[in-house]
Design an enzyme around this catalytic site. Structure first.
Site, PDB file in Angstrom:
ATOM      1  N   ASP A  52       5.742   6.155  -3.433  1.00  0.00           N
ATOM      2  CA  ASP A  52       4.450   6.450  -4.042  1.00  0.00           C
ATOM      3  C   ASP A  52       3.447   6.807  -2.968  1.00  0.00           C
ATOM      4  OD1 ASP A  52       4.549   3.094  -5.419  1.00  0.00           O
ATOM      5  OD2 ASP A  52       4.477   3.723  -3.339  1.00  0.00           O
ATOM      6  N   LYS A 110       0.812   7.672  -8.546  1.00  0.00           N
ATOM      7  CA  LYS A 110      -0.231   8.321  -9.355  1.00  0.00           C
ATOM      8  C   LYS A 110      -0.500   9.732  -8.851  1.00  0.00           C
ATOM      9  CE  LYS A 110      -3.225   4.584  -9.656  1.00  0.00           C
ATOM     10  NZ  LYS A 110      -4.544   4.048  -9.461  1.00  0.00           N
ATOM     11  N   GLY A 126       2.851  -0.695   3.209  1.00  0.00           N
ATOM     12  CA  GLY A 126       2.651  -2.049   3.729  1.00  0.00           C
ATOM     13  C   GLY A 126       3.885  -2.899   3.578  1.00  0.00           C
ATOM     14  N   MET A 158      -8.097  -3.329  -1.878  1.00  0.00           N
ATOM     15  CA  MET A 158      -8.620  -2.539  -3.002  1.00  0.00           C
ATOM     16  C   MET A 158     -10.113  -2.804  -3.199  1.00  0.00           C
ATOM     17  SD  MET A 158      -5.301  -3.042  -5.458  1.00  0.00           S
ATOM     18  CE  MET A 158      -4.454  -4.366  -4.606  1.00  0.00           C
TER      19      MET A 158
HETATM   20  C1  LIG Z   1      -1.791  -1.775  -4.062  1.00  0.00           C
HETATM   21  S1  LIG Z   1      -2.290  -2.456  -2.516  1.00  0.00           S
HETATM   22  C2  LIG Z   1      -0.716  -2.456  -1.704  1.00  0.00           C
HETATM   23  C3  LIG Z   1      -0.717  -3.284  -0.455  1.00  0.00           C
HETATM   24  C4  LIG Z   1       0.554  -3.113   0.359  1.00  0.00           C
HETATM   25  N1  LIG Z   1       1.733  -3.613  -0.306  1.00  0.00           N
HETATM   26  C5  LIG Z   1       0.423  -3.774   1.720  1.00  0.00           C
HETATM   27  O1  LIG Z   1       1.091  -4.774   2.004  1.00  0.00           O
HETATM   28  O2  LIG Z   1      -0.357  -3.242   2.530  1.00  0.00           O
HETATM   29  C6  LIG Z   1      -3.161  -1.076  -1.804  1.00  0.00           C
HETATM   30  C7  LIG Z   1      -4.316  -1.519  -0.917  1.00  0.00           C
HETATM   31  O3  LIG Z   1      -3.851  -1.769   0.395  1.00  0.00           O
HETATM   32  C8  LIG Z   1      -4.867  -1.445   1.321  1.00  0.00           C
HETATM   33  N2  LIG Z   1      -4.345  -0.420   2.250  1.00  0.00           N
HETATM   34  C9  LIG Z   1      -3.101   0.070   2.285  1.00  0.00           C
HETATM   35  N3  LIG Z   1      -2.944   0.937   3.327  1.00  0.00           N
HETATM   36  C10 LIG Z   1      -4.129   0.969   3.971  1.00  0.00           C
HETATM   37  C11 LIG Z   1      -4.610   1.646   5.121  1.00  0.00           C
HETATM   38  N4  LIG Z   1      -3.828   2.450   5.866  1.00  0.00           N
HETATM   39  N5  LIG Z   1      -5.901   1.442   5.490  1.00  0.00           N
HETATM   40  C12 LIG Z   1      -6.697   0.627   4.800  1.00  0.00           C
HETATM   41  N6  LIG Z   1      -6.296  -0.045   3.701  1.00  0.00           N
HETATM   42  C13 LIG Z   1      -5.030   0.110   3.293  1.00  0.00           C
HETATM   43  C14 LIG Z   1      -6.071  -0.972   0.536  1.00  0.00           C
HETATM   44  O4  LIG Z   1      -6.909  -2.088   0.299  1.00  0.00           O
HETATM   45  C15 LIG Z   1      -5.420  -0.506  -0.741  1.00  0.00           C
HETATM   46  O5  LIG Z   1      -6.349  -0.478  -1.803  1.00  0.00           O
END
Ligand SMILES: C[S@@+](CC[C@H](N)C(=O)[O-])C[C@H]1O[C@@H](n2cnc3c(N)ncnc32)[C@H](O)[C@@H]1O
Length: 259
Positions: free
Chosen positions: A35, A57, A89, A170
């Site tokens: 995704d 999405k 992540g 988020m």
């Molecule tokens: C649905 S969550 C998934 C988190 C993911 N599983 C993790 O462990 O990073 C998505 C959120 O992760 C954060 N996020 C992910 N990648 C990012 C990045 N490169 N820079 C800043 N925030 C990030 C943001 O807060 C975003 O809204």
């Protein structure tokens, strides 16, 4: 060949922050389900024969329902494929991993979880912010900002407000609600609060403020999503410990998330 699913964390953004195990299974995949927030270079690591299926999405269109993703995963593994489900992540941090693992387990199929560096930890690190610090921060919590605007949230915000370090994911579209809720739950409005957008990539931007000033500062700075918010004394360390130069890494055309 017996099929198997690998629920793999791709890391926080920079392609080479994936783990060695993640890269190994990616290079052996027959199909990759991915995704947003997946570095495009990682998709190039899959074998040429591997099917690459976007399940995130798209602007103006609904995301594939979680059940549809589960069904697709199960079908591909039943067909005998090595399937990599690549997630931003760490798959176990707000990554729906339990739903996908449960669908595979219920179908009697084998799967493996390959942890990744969560943005909750990796993105602050790229802004020079360690989440703990001897003598100042001996605990941290990670929460999604959705909880701040949920009237029926089961989270005790007084407990969050008392955490030495709080990481909010988020957070961008609910920044006002998060800061207000923490202040009304007893957090000092002067507490350092740092927003990090598109962390670990060439587009990383950092906005350093306090709990009370951050929403206004963001109105002017307009950092784009996705972003991580860090609240606590450690958030001020970006003033002195920021080490990452975003111009030192190549631009890549990530499909950024629109929260
Ligand atoms: C649905 S969550 C998934 C988190 C993911 N599983 C993790 O462990 O990073 C998505 C959120 O992760 C954060 N996020 C992910 N990648 C990012 C990045 N490169 N820079 C800043 N925030 C990030 C943001 O807060 C975003 O809204």
């Amino acid at each position: 060949m017996t099929g198997k699913a690998y629920l793999v964390g791709a890391g926080p953004g920079r392609a080479d922050l994936i783990t060695v195990r993640g890269l190994t299974v990616l290079r052996q995949a027959d199909a990759v389900l991915y995704d947003r927030l997946i570095p495009p270079e990682l998709l190039d690591e899959a074998p040429t024969h591997a099917e690459r299926i976007f399940v995130g999405k798209r602007p103006g269109r609904h995301a594939l329902r979680q059940e549809a993703i589960n069904e697709l995963l199960v079908r591909l593994v039943r067909d005998g494929l090595q399937v990599v489900r690549l997630k931003g992540g760490d798959p176990c941090v707000f990554g729906h991993v339990s739903e996908e693992a449960a669908a595979l387990a219920a179908a009697g199929l084998s799967y493996e979880i390959v942890p990744g560096i969560s943005s909750a930890i990796g993105v602050p690190a790229y802004a020079g912010i360690p989440l703990t610090r001897r003598g100042a921060a001996a605990a941290f919590a990670v929460v999604t900002a959705h909880e701040a605007s949920e009237a029926a949230s089961s989270i005790d915000w007084c407990v969050l407000a008392a955490m030495p370090t709080l990481v909010v994911l988020m957070a961008l579209t609910r920044l006002d609600a998060v800061c207000a809720r923490l202040i009304s739950a007893g957090r000092d409005p002067q507490t350092p609060a740092t927003l990090i957008s598109r962390g670990t990539t060439a587009q990383q931007r950092v906005l350093r403020a306090t709990l009370s000033t951050l929403p206004d500062a963001q109105l002017h700075a307009e950092l784009p999503p996705p972003a991580v918010l860090v609240v606590g004394e450690v958030a001020a360390l970006t003033d002195t410990l920021a080490w990452f130069d975003p111009t030192s890494v190549p631009e890549h055309h990530m499909l950024w998330e629109d929260e």
